[in-house]
Design an enzyme around this catalytic site. Structure first.
Site, PDB file in Angstrom:
ATOM      1  N   GLN A 117      41.387 -17.667  33.225  1.00  0.00           N
ATOM      2  CA  GLN A 117      42.613 -17.896  33.983  1.00  0.00           C
ATOM      3  C   GLN A 117      43.651 -16.797  33.736  1.00  0.00           C
ATOM      4  O   GLN A 117      44.855 -17.058  33.755  1.00  0.00           O
ATOM      5  CB  GLN A 117      43.186 -19.267  33.631  1.00  0.00           C
ATOM      6  CG  GLN A 117      42.266 -20.398  33.988  1.00  0.00           C
ATOM      7  CD  GLN A 117      42.803 -21.758  33.567  1.00  0.00           C
ATOM      8  OE1 GLN A 117      43.945 -21.902  33.150  1.00  0.00           O
ATOM      9  NE2 GLN A 117      41.974 -22.773  33.674  1.00  0.00           N
ATOM     10  N   CYS A 118      43.192 -15.595  33.535  1.00  0.00           N
ATOM     11  CA  CYS A 118      44.059 -14.463  33.207  1.00  0.00           C
ATOM     12  C   CYS A 118      44.217 -13.559  34.430  1.00  0.00           C
ATOM     13  O   CYS A 118      43.342 -13.501  35.294  1.00  0.00           O
ATOM     14  CB  CYS A 118      43.416 -13.686  32.049  1.00  0.00           C
ATOM     15  SG  CYS A 118      44.318 -12.212  31.548  1.00  0.00           S
TER      16      CYS A 118
END
Length: 184
Positions: free
Chosen positions: A61-62
């Site tokens: 989720q970066c």
């Protein structure tokens, strides 16, 4: 005269500072270590002895997650020449890898068709860092300690650290490709 003496002292200090530089002693090499796979099986890194390894701490989720595509491309381009990418999930930066191992594996395979090895989710910095990251810091210094997700450590065929690359450096950058090609 005063400036000449100061200049002479400065030159001597600079000269002698080079004598203090020594290579890391490497009591252990990268290939002496192991880590669990995303499937909870031990990966003996000795299996990869003689290969060039790009070790990357990853997160689903970066903002840098799109680098998975470039990592897979890099792996496919050089795998037949003795190159391997190893993804190491970590949830230490912004909580951006909250999922279980099976969720991480599914995410990587479904969204990016990842075929290179992914490890168990581990800490990559601090007192609870995985032994690989402790080893890296002991032998190469703070440049190996990830500051964020998608930090890269290049391990040469001898099992020593060749170079490190921060999260902002694309896996397909000339800087990384040049270092990989030097080690192959």
């Amino acid at each position: 005269m005063f400036y000449k003496n100061n200049l002479l002292i400065l030159i001597c200090l600079v000269m002698f500072s080079f004598f203090d530089k020594v290579d890391a002693q490497y009591e252990k090499l990268f290939f002496d270590l192991n880590i669990k796979s995303i499937d909870n099986k031990i990966i003996n890194l000795s299996e990869f002895k003689g290969k060039t390894i790009l070790l990357v701490n990853v997160a689903s989720q970066c903002g840098f997650t799109k680098q998975y595509t470039d990592l897979q491309t890099l792996y496919e381009k050089y795998k037949d020449k003795g190159f391997l990418v190893i993804g190491v999930p970590s949830n230490q930066f912004g909580g951006q890898e909250p999922g279980s191992n099976s969720e991480i594996k599914d995410f990587c395979e479904t969204n990016f068709n990842i075929t290179f090895p992914i490890t168990d989710k581990v800490d990559v910095k601090g007192k609870d860092a995985h032994i690989i990251y402790k080893w890296s810091k002991e032998n190469h210094g703070n440049s190996t300690v990830p500051k964020w997700n998608f930090h890269k450590i290049l391990i040469n065929k001898e099992g020593k650290i060749q170079d490190t690359f921060n999260s902002f450096i694309s896996p397909l950058s000339d800087k990384i490709i040049k270092q990989i090609e030097l080690t192959l």
